[in-house]
Scaffold this motif. Structure first.
Motif, mmCIF file in Angstrom:
data_model
loop_
_atom_site.group_PDB
_atom_site.id
_atom_site.type_symbol
_atom_site.label_atom_id
_atom_site.label_comp_id
_atom_site.label_asym_id
_atom_site.label_seq_id
_atom_site.Cartn_x
_atom_site.Cartn_y
_atom_site.Cartn_z
ATOM 1 N N ALA A 33 0.816 -1.214 0.000
ATOM 2 C CA ALA A 33 0.000 0.000 0.000
ATOM 3 C C ALA A 33 0.851 1.265 0.000
ATOM 4 C CB ALA A 33 -0.922 -0.006 1.220
ATOM 5 N N ALA A 34 0.262 2.340 -0.493
ATOM 6 C CA ALA A 34 0.929 3.637 -0.484
ATOM 7 C C ALA A 34 1.177 4.084 0.954
ATOM 8 C CB ALA A 34 0.065 4.667 -1.209
ATOM 9 N N GLY A 35 2.299 4.745 1.172
ATOM 10 C CA GLY A 35 2.609 5.266 2.495
ATOM 11 C C GLY A 35 3.441 4.346 3.364
ATOM 12 N N GLY A 36 3.610 3.095 2.941
ATOM 13 C CA GLY A 36 4.399 2.154 3.719
ATOM 14 C C GLY A 36 5.889 2.303 3.442
ATOM 15 N N PRO A 37 6.722 1.546 4.161
ATOM 16 C CA PRO A 37 8.177 1.660 4.016
ATOM 17 C C PRO A 37 8.683 1.424 2.599
ATOM 18 C CG PRO A 37 7.621 0.412 5.985
ATOM 19 C CD PRO A 37 6.350 0.588 5.223
ATOM 20 N N THR A 38 8.207 0.367 1.936
ATOM 21 C CA THR A 38 8.673 0.081 0.586
ATOM 22 C C THR A 38 8.213 1.156 -0.389
ATOM 23 O OG1 THR A 38 8.674 -2.293 1.044
ATOM 24 C CG2 THR A 38 8.673 -1.640 -1.269
ATOM 25 N N ASP A 39 7.023 1.670 -0.178
ATOM 26 C CA ASP A 39 6.513 2.745 -1.017
ATOM 27 C C ASP A 39 7.393 3.993 -0.896
ATOM 28 O OD1 ASP A 39 4.242 3.902 -2.682
ATOM 29 O OD2 ASP A 39 4.176 5.253 -0.966
ATOM 30 N N LYS A 40 7.818 4.305 0.314
ATOM 31 C CA LYS A 40 8.680 5.475 0.533
ATOM 32 C C LYS A 40 10.009 5.309 -0.202
ATOM 33 C CE LYS A 40 6.754 6.468 5.127
ATOM 34 N NZ LYS A 40 7.051 6.470 6.586
ATOM 35 N N VAL A 41 10.588 4.133 -0.083
ATOM 36 C CA VAL A 41 11.859 3.861 -0.767
ATOM 37 C C VAL A 41 11.680 3.979 -2.277
ATOM 38 C CG1 VAL A 41 13.583 2.089 -1.277
ATOM 39 C CG2 VAL A 41 12.781 2.408 1.072
ATOM 40 N N ALA A 42 10.609 3.382 -2.800
ATOM 41 C CA ALA A 42 10.376 3.377 -4.244
ATOM 42 C C ALA A 42 10.187 4.789 -4.789
ATOM 43 C CB ALA A 42 9.159 2.516 -4.572
ATOM 44 N N ARG A 43 9.471 5.612 -4.065
ATOM 45 C CA ARG A 43 9.225 6.980 -4.543
ATOM 46 C C ARG A 43 10.508 7.815 -4.524
ATOM 47 N NH1 ARG A 43 3.768 7.929 -5.248
ATOM 48 N NH2 ARG A 43 2.483 6.206 -4.462
ATOM 49 N N ASP A 44 11.310 7.642 -3.497
ATOM 50 C CA ASP A 44 12.593 8.348 -3.463
ATOM 51 C C ASP A 44 13.514 7.862 -4.581
ATOM 52 O OD1 ASP A 44 11.855 9.874 -1.312
ATOM 53 O OD2 ASP A 44 12.901 8.661 0.186
ATOM 54 N N LEU A 45 13.516 6.542 -4.789
ATOM 55 C CA LEU A 45 14.359 5.970 -5.832
ATOM 56 C C LEU A 45 13.888 6.413 -7.213
ATOM 57 C CD1 LEU A 45 16.672 4.067 -6.624
ATOM 58 C CD2 LEU A 45 14.994 2.206 -6.694
ATOM 59 N N ALA A 46 12.570 6.476 -7.414
ATOM 60 C CA ALA A 46 12.031 6.874 -8.716
ATOM 61 C C ALA A 46 12.509 8.267 -9.094
ATOM 62 C CB ALA A 46 10.504 6.827 -8.687
ATOM 63 N N GLU A 47 12.555 9.161 -8.128
ATOM 64 C CA GLU A 47 13.024 10.518 -8.400
ATOM 65 C C GLU A 47 14.500 10.522 -8.786
ATOM 66 O OE1 GLU A 47 13.424 14.568 -8.892
ATOM 67 O OE2 GLU A 47 11.668 13.262 -8.936
ATOM 68 N N ALA A 48 15.301 9.730 -8.091
ATOM 69 C CA ALA A 48 16.728 9.654 -8.398
ATOM 70 C C ALA A 48 16.957 8.985 -9.759
ATOM 71 C CB ALA A 48 17.465 8.890 -7.304
ATOM 72 N N LEU A 49 16.167 7.964 -10.076
ATOM 73 C CA LEU A 49 16.293 7.277 -11.362
ATOM 74 C C LEU A 49 15.868 8.177 -12.523
ATOM 75 C CD1 LEU A 49 14.973 3.642 -10.752
ATOM 76 C CD2 LEU A 49 17.248 4.282 -11.563
ATOM 77 N N ARG A 50 14.822 8.944 -12.291
ATOM 78 C CA ARG A 50 14.313 9.833 -13.340
ATOM 79 C C ARG A 50 15.419 10.755 -13.860
ATOM 80 N NH1 ARG A 50 13.078 14.872 -13.633
ATOM 81 N NH2 ARG A 50 13.448 15.211 -11.406
ATOM 82 N N LEU A 265 19.246 0.243 -17.411
ATOM 83 C CA LEU A 265 18.620 0.354 -16.095
ATOM 84 C C LEU A 265 19.648 0.205 -14.975
ATOM 85 C CD1 LEU A 265 15.332 -1.687 -16.636
ATOM 86 C CD2 LEU A 265 15.480 0.736 -16.025
ATOM 87 N N ASN A 266 20.543 -0.748 -15.124
ATOM 88 C CA ASN A 266 21.541 -0.967 -14.083
ATOM 89 C C ASN A 266 22.485 0.228 -13.972
ATOM 90 O OD1 ASN A 266 24.581 -2.294 -13.522
ATOM 91 N ND2 ASN A 266 22.966 -2.954 -12.123
ATOM 92 N N ALA A 267 22.881 0.771 -15.111
ATOM 93 C CA ALA A 267 23.759 1.946 -15.096
ATOM 94 C C ALA A 267 23.058 3.131 -14.441
ATOM 95 C CB ALA A 267 24.176 2.302 -16.524
ATOM 96 N N ALA A 268 21.763 3.298 -14.746
ATOM 97 C CA ALA A 268 20.992 4.388 -14.147
ATOM 98 C C ALA A 268 20.835 4.177 -12.642
ATOM 99 C CB ALA A 268 19.626 4.488 -14.812
ATOM 100 N N LEU A 269 20.625 2.914 -12.247
ATOM 101 C CA LEU A 269 20.475 2.606 -10.821
ATOM 102 C C LEU A 269 21.762 2.913 -10.059
ATOM 103 C CD1 LEU A 269 18.879 1.370 -8.466
ATOM 104 C CD2 LEU A 269 19.778 -0.866 -9.143
ATOM 105 N N ARG A 270 22.885 2.502 -10.600
ATOM 106 C CA ARG A 270 24.164 2.746 -9.927
ATOM 107 C C ARG A 270 24.400 4.248 -9.709
ATOM 108 N NH1 ARG A 270 28.037 -1.442 -10.009
ATOM 109 N NH2 ARG A 270 27.310 -3.347 -11.003
ATOM 110 N N LYS A 271 24.052 5.036 -10.707
ATOM 111 C CA LYS A 271 24.221 6.486 -10.576
ATOM 112 C C LYS A 271 23.204 7.058 -9.578
ATOM 113 C CE LYS A 271 26.121 7.193 -15.213
ATOM 114 N NZ LYS A 271 25.900 7.787 -16.565
#
Length: 323
Positions: A33-50, A265-271
């Motif tokens: 669900a939205a608002g949980g720990p994994t959701d928080k990590v994913a949203r922060d990561l999505a911004e960095a990946l973008r 994707l992996n290169a973007a993730l590492r950065k």
């Protein structure tokens, strides 16, 4: 000859598509669900990946249910084109033991992109619990056998796994109270409807910092450095020897995703994992961004396989399964 020409043409088309990747929005499925720990990590990561993917729009889709297996199954069945990804936690490794009829094969039905972080957990209690430190909590637990309510966010959730190991380590059976997500579990803990919970720092740090819950220990072998958590002892030093639970998060794609796309994707993730803003947000929540071989797809997969072998016997000993 025709088969050869077809194969060459298909390879050429795939290479062209991969070279253009990404040229449309990417969906990241979070199996909770939205608002949980994994959701928080994913949203922060999505911004960095973008930032690393030419400012491509990344949409978070929450597909909760069945301990994260519904969302994972959706990604396993998605088109292998790099436009549907999964951010999942340790449930990738524990679901094979928890679910008798898992709708996918963890090691076979996904491409492994890389590990993201490791998140310690904290043992917390309702605000009016009589115990003020872990020694007092242990005495209280011993004195209240049969009347202890241990909350978790549902079968297979990080809080469930930590709770299982905590009960086994102390040799004290507790009444497990599963919720449909971390948020309702925390709400009832704050309201005193349940007694204790073991949950990720990404979800508990704010509550601990504000004094809304009682905090007793962290689940790592070393103390944490985040300001709100630095004074908390480890369970290991508190007498629960060898206790060590860290919840990790990784990124996955459907099996068959083209290699050039996976490499992008992996290169973007590492950065992204070196993005100062992302690191700062994770550290503030007590999470540690991973910078080691597990950022590599092959080592990420080996790590998950090792976690499957680690948690399988623990879960089977607890006898907690789902269909």
């Amino acid at each position: 000859m025709k088969k050869m020409l077809f194969a060459v043409a298909a390879a050429t088309i795939a290479a062209a598509a991969s070279a253009a990747y990404p040229d449309k929005p990417i969906t990241v499925v979070v199996p909770f669900a939205a608002g949980g720990p994994t959701d928080k990590v994913a949203r922060d990561l999505a911004e960095a990946l973008r930032k690393q993917l030419n400012n491509t729009t990344i949409v978070i889709e929450n597909v909760g249910g069945a301990g994260g297996t519904l969302g994972a199954a959706k990604v396993a069945k998605a088109a292998p084109d790099g436009y549907t990804l999964l951010v999942h936690h340790i449930g990738m490794a524990t679901s094979p033991a928890l679910y008798r009829n898992l709708p996918y094969k963890t090691l076979d039905d996904f491409e492994y992109v890389g590990l993201v972080n490791e998140v310690p957990m904290t043992l917390i209690g309702r605000p009016d619990l009589p115990a003020n430190n872990f020694a007092e909590l242990r005495k209280w637990l011993e004195a209240n056998k049969g009347r202890i309510n241990l909350a978790n966010a549902g079968l297979g959730a990080a809080s469930h796994l930590c709770g299982v190991l905590f009960q086994q380590s102390l040799g004290i059976d507790m009444t497990t109270v599963p919720y449909k997500g971390t948020a309702p579990a925390m709400t009832d803990l704050l309201g005193g409807q349940v007694d204790i919970m073991c949950d990720q720092t990404t979800n508990t740090t704010g509550q601990i910092e504000s004094g809304k819950v009682k905090a007793y220990a962290v689940t790592t072998t070393k103390r944490l450095t985040a300001p709100a958590l630095a004074k908390l002892p480890t369970l290991d030093e508190s007498g629960v020897k060898g206790f060590n639970v860290t919840i990790w998060h990784g990124v996955y794609a459907p099996r068959g995703t083209p290699k050039p796309v996976l490499e992008t994707l992996n290169a973007a993730l590492r950065k992204a994992l070196k993005d100062p803003d992302f690191i700062k947000r994770e550290e503030a929540l007590g999470a540690v961004v991973v910078h080691d071989a597990r950022n590599n797809p092959a080592d990420h997969k080996k790590f998950v396989e090792a976690e499957i072998n680690k948690w399988g016997p623990i879960i089977k000993a607890a006898g907690q399964y789902a269909d």
